[in-house]
Write an enzyme that holds these catalytic residues in place. Sequence first.
Site, PDB file in Angstrom:
ATOM      1  N   ASP A 152      43.004  38.850  44.050  1.00  0.00           N
ATOM      2  CA  ASP A 152      43.202  40.243  43.620  1.00  0.00           C
ATOM      3  C   ASP A 152      43.017  41.245  44.771  1.00  0.00           C
ATOM      4  OD1 ASP A 152      43.807  39.675  40.966  1.00  0.00           O
ATOM      5  OD2 ASP A 152      41.721  39.806  40.311  1.00  0.00           O
ATOM      6  N   HIS A 171      47.791  34.439  43.795  1.00  0.00           N
ATOM      7  CA  HIS A 171      47.223  35.548  44.573  1.00  0.00           C
ATOM      8  C   HIS A 171      45.712  35.600  44.418  1.00  0.00           C
ATOM      9  CE1 HIS A 171      47.442  37.104  40.515  1.00  0.00           C
ATOM     10  NE2 HIS A 171      46.590  38.054  40.836  1.00  0.00           N
ATOM     11  N   ARG A 178      40.745  43.741  32.768  1.00  0.00           N
ATOM     12  CA  ARG A 178      40.020  43.284  33.956  1.00  0.00           C
ATOM     13  C   ARG A 178      39.199  44.419  34.545  1.00  0.00           C
ATOM     14  NH1 ARG A 178      43.733  42.217  39.017  1.00  0.00           N
ATOM     15  NH2 ARG A 178      43.028  44.275  39.619  1.00  0.00           N
TER      16      ARG A 178
END
Length: 291
Positions: free
Chosen positions: A103, A101, A272
Site C-alpha cells: 500500500d 502491491h 481500510r
Amino acid sequence: MTNTTAVQFGLEKVGARLGAVIHGMDARQSLDAEQQSFLRDALLRHKVIFLRHQHLDDAQHEILSRVFGEPIRHPTIPAPDGTDFIFDVKSRHGRSTDSWHTDVTFVPNYPKASILRAVQIPPYGGGTIWANTATAYDDLPEPLKALADTAWAIHSNDYDTNFHKHDARKEEIADFRAAFVSTIYRTEHPVVRVHPETGERTLVLGHFVVGLRGIPTRQANRIVEILQDYVTQIDNTVIWRWQPGDVAIWDNRATQHYAPADFDEEGRHLRRITVEGDIPVSIDGRQSRPF
Ligand SMILES: [Fe+2]
C-alpha cells in the site's frame, strides 16, 4: 499456566510462510496492554493476522488501528463523510485491486501497517492474497540478491498496471483514476529495505513501481518481473476468504497483497485504515526520498 489472561486468547497459523488467526479477542472492546502487545508481536512474526467476526464500526476500527501506530489519511483519496482516516475499498465492475502491491509505496514513509475490515462480501470469491516479501528475498539466488541489494526503484501513483485492466470508458473508473492521480507522487526506494523492527531484508516492489534508477525501462521491467516472481510464487502466499465482520492486519513493510477479480459483478466492500510508516533504509544505510 499461571497467567490467567494468557489463556483467553491464542494464535493459529493459516499458512507456512505468513498468516495467523488470533482467537479470543473482541476488538469492539478496548484491548488491554497484554492483548495489544500480543497483536503487535504476532504481526511482526506472521506478517498478516486475522480477527474473525469483529463487526467493527468506523470508530472501533480507528481505535484498533492505534494499537499499531498513528492513523493517516490517503495522500489523494478523501475519507468518506463522517470519518477521518477510512479508505473505502469498493469493487467497481467486478474488480477490486487485482494486481500485486504494497500500500501507498509512492510516498517515502509509506504505511507501516494496514487494518482492513470486511463490510460486504460477495457470495463467492472476493478473497485477498498476501505474500511475504522477506522470504521472497531469502529465496533469491546470491547473484540476484547482489543485484537487488544495490538497486533502487521509482514508485509513483501515476502507474498503469491496474487501471488498464478496467474499461477506461466507464465513468466511475475514470473518475477514481482522476482522483487517485490528482497530485502525482514519485519516490525512490531501495529494492531491498531493512525492516526497522525485525532487521529482516524485504523486497520493496509492487504495482506502483514505474522504473529502476539507471536502467532503461524495457530491461528494468524484466528485472522487476524476475524479482517479483519470487514474491508472488504460490508457496510464498496465503489466502483469506472473508466473512462479514472479519479484520485483517498486515505488516505493510514485509508483504504485498492482491484481491482476485473472481466474484463477477457481485458487490465487495471493505474499509481500510493505514498507520504511519517510517522512511525505508537500504542495506547500506541510505533512506528513500522523493524523486
Ligand atoms: Fe492494497
